[in-house]
Design an enzyme around this catalytic site. Structure first.
Site, PDB file in Angstrom:
ATOM      1  CG  HIS A 116      -0.364   0.154   2.530  1.00 48.92           C
ATOM      2  ND1 HIS A 116      -0.124  -0.909   3.372  1.00 48.92           N
ATOM      3  CD2 HIS A 116       0.056   1.249   3.210  1.00 48.92           C
ATOM      4  CE1 HIS A 116       0.399  -0.468   4.500  1.00 48.92           C
ATOM      5  NE2 HIS A 116       0.528   0.833   4.419  1.00 48.92           N
ATOM      6  CG  ASP A 147      -0.120  -4.188   2.707  1.00 55.58           C
ATOM      7  OD1 ASP A 147       0.413  -3.530   1.795  1.00 55.58           O
ATOM      8  OD2 ASP A 147      -0.624  -3.669   3.714  1.00 55.58           O
ATOM      9  CB  SER A 225       3.242   0.920   6.059  1.00 53.27           C
ATOM     10  OG  SER A 225       2.029   0.646   6.698  1.00 53.27           O
TER      11      SER A 225
END
Length: 541
Positions: A116, A147, A225
């Site tokens: 993402h 992901d 992330s």
């Protein structure tokens, strides 16, 4: 896996969301209890958003642990510019946005990060810790359902002195863990510390799939992330999302999922997808249910409800089979299998970790007999795609009618909440199974009002079943049927038994006028035009 609605996972340990095999459909974004830990700014050209600070601690204030201090040089900051497509007006992109994320380097001059962070990217740069220089990067491979992404950097200068991190194993409960990255609130590298709280299947909010995840109490904030979670200098996970309703409840992608992604890319040159049995099943915890199917007292398993028609299981298993064991692992009445001491995990985990075309033994209880079969696993796609990252939406415009394949990103853009989705389309998105490979549900998403389509305005948001009496397979098929039409009139039959009829020559002329009026560059998306041209070349040859 069939495309059916899956409620958001709950935080109290309720295993109810385990009941279906991968892949899973998504929910409208605002219905997720989880957020991906990605920081984004305003649209380019706007005023940047000022950072907001909270009282959440980001560590104990001590110096970096000597066990991981040398690993910090391998954690990079990622700068992304992205532009997502619009699904209501599929020929347009949304304004570009900037985002920040984290990543770490592994052998082979590769950078691991979260998918993402780089989804729908138009430009990517990376920066080493302590450096002011940014280097251009590009995506080598991406797996949105789990992901994860692999980036490459062409500049040899970037790799000088770079140390590669190695992957460890699944940590145990109460293991101390350090999350390294570049969260919002500052520009330099950050370390947060915590312990491992839980290991189980969890819904990944970006990919809308349920895979193994590790819950930790170290803070994971937007910008973290893609950064590594470290124990003893080895990577034991990748930071990717947090629980919005709770403080310091973060999640990392475990090593088995990371290795599954990397090995798939190394073996096939690209990511091919996670495997699925293609089943819907239910627990057999109710004693009356077990008695009805004549299960002996000590027998455990789950009940098969439906089977994906394109799966290998479709030719082997039957509705009402009881799955007793998968890959020689006994399946409990709640669908879990033994994992570690005091821990269990849904058997879907073992399914998703298999490589495509792997034969797997499965034991079932059928008509009072135990049977053993071998099933070949492979990735399966739902009838209605769950996500459409890194690609332009397909569309076709004829006489002001906008034809598109039904996707969940379209439904998400249509309405933020599941309850606001068009009822007919919602039922198809969440319930229908594909009958053939390449099958799509084609709908009229909108009517660009003009003289030629006056009176048809109310027929938007309906599925197109036939063109001139021919049942359509997908948008490409509809495009060919319309473009190759030689009749004076053309007829579209809809799923509500409605009918649309045009004089074909007049409709073709009107289409050109409508495109000019609305400043639409093309009557169809590039993928349809290229496919049609290639088919013509083959025919002429």
């Amino acid at each position: 896996m069939a495309s059916r609605f899956v409620k958001p996972p709950v935080s109290d340990g309720d295993p109810g969301y385990r009941r279906k095999s991968l892949p899973f459909p998504s929910l409208p974004k605002n219905d997720f209890a989880f957020r991906v830990a990605k920081a984004t700014s305003n649209n380019l050209g706007g005023n940047p958003t000022s950072p907001s600070f909270s009282s959440i601690s980001s560590g104990d204030g001590s110096a970096p642990n000597s066990e991981i201090e040398t690993e910090l040089d391998s954690v990079v900051k990622i700068f992304t510019v992205s532009s997502s497509p619009g699904y209501l007006l599929p020929w347009q992109n949304k304004p570009p946005r900037e985002a920040r994320g984290s990543g770490f380097v592994i052998s082979g001059n590769r950078i691991i990060t979260s998918a993402h962070v780089v989804a729908d990217h138009t430009f990517i740069q990376v920066r080493k810790p302590g450096s002011a220089t940014k280097y251009n990067a590009h995506v080598l491979s991406v797996a949105h359902e789990c992901d994860l992404a692999i980036l490459g950097v062409d500049s040899q200068e970037f790799w000088v002195g770079m140390r590669f991190l190695t992957l460890g194993d699944i940590p145990f409960l109460q293991d101390e863990i350090a999350v390294v990255g570049y969260p919002r609130g500052g520009d330099n590298i950050s370390i947060t510390k915590g312990i491992v709280s839980r290991v189980e299947l969890l819904q990944y909010s970006h990919g809308a799939t349920q895979l193994m995840a590790i819950q930790i109490d170290a803070a994971i904030n937007p910008g973290n992330s893609g950064g590594p979670a470290l124990i003893g200098g080895k990577v034991v996970g990748v930071a990717f999302q947090s629980l919005t309703s709770s403080e310091n409840t973060g999640y990392i992608i475990p090593v088995p999922v990371i290795k599954r992604f990397i090995s798939d890319v190394e073996d096939n040159g690209e990511y091919s997808g996670l495997c699925s049995l293609g089943l819907h099943y239910q627990p057999t915890e109710n004693s009356q249910l077990r008695d009805y199917f004549k299960m002996p007292p000590k027998m455990t398993g789950v009940l098969v409800n439906s089977i994906h028609p394109l799966s290998d299981a479709y030719r082997i298993l039957k509705k009402d089979d009881i799955i007793l064991a998968f890959d020689n692992r006994p399946v409990a009445n709640d669908g879990t299998t033994p994992f570690r001491k005091r821990e269990r995990i849904a058997f879907d985990h073992w399914v998703s970790m298999k490589k495509p075309n792997d034969p797997v033994p499965i034991k079932v209880f059928r008509e009072k007999k135990e049977c053993e079969f071998s099933i070949t696993l492979r990735p399966l796609q739902p009838l209605v795609p769950v996500h459409q990252f890194d690609k332009h939406p397909s569309y076709y415009i004829f006489a002001g009618l906008i034809f598109i394949p039904l996707t969940q990103p379209y439904l998400d853009e249509y309405a933020d909440r599941y309850s606001m989705w068009p009822r007919r389309l919602c039922e198809r998105a969440l319930e229908e199974l594909p009958r053939n490979a390449g099958q799509e549900i084609v709908i009229i998403s909108k009517v660009l009002t003009a003289d030629i389509n006056a009176g048809y305005e109310h027929l938007a948001e309906l599925q197109v079943r036939k063109v001139n009496g021919t049942e359509i397979e997908n948008l490409s098929h509809l495009y060919r049927l319309v473009e190759d039409c030689t009749d004076e009139s053309i007829r579209f039959d809809l799923d509500n038994e409605g009918v649309i009829v045009f004089n074909y020559p007049m409709a073709k002329t009107a289409t050109t006028t409508i495109l000019m009026r609305h400043r639409i560059p093309s009557t169809a998306s590039a993928d349809l035009i290229v496919e049609q041209d290639s088919k013509k070349d083959v025919t002429e040859a």
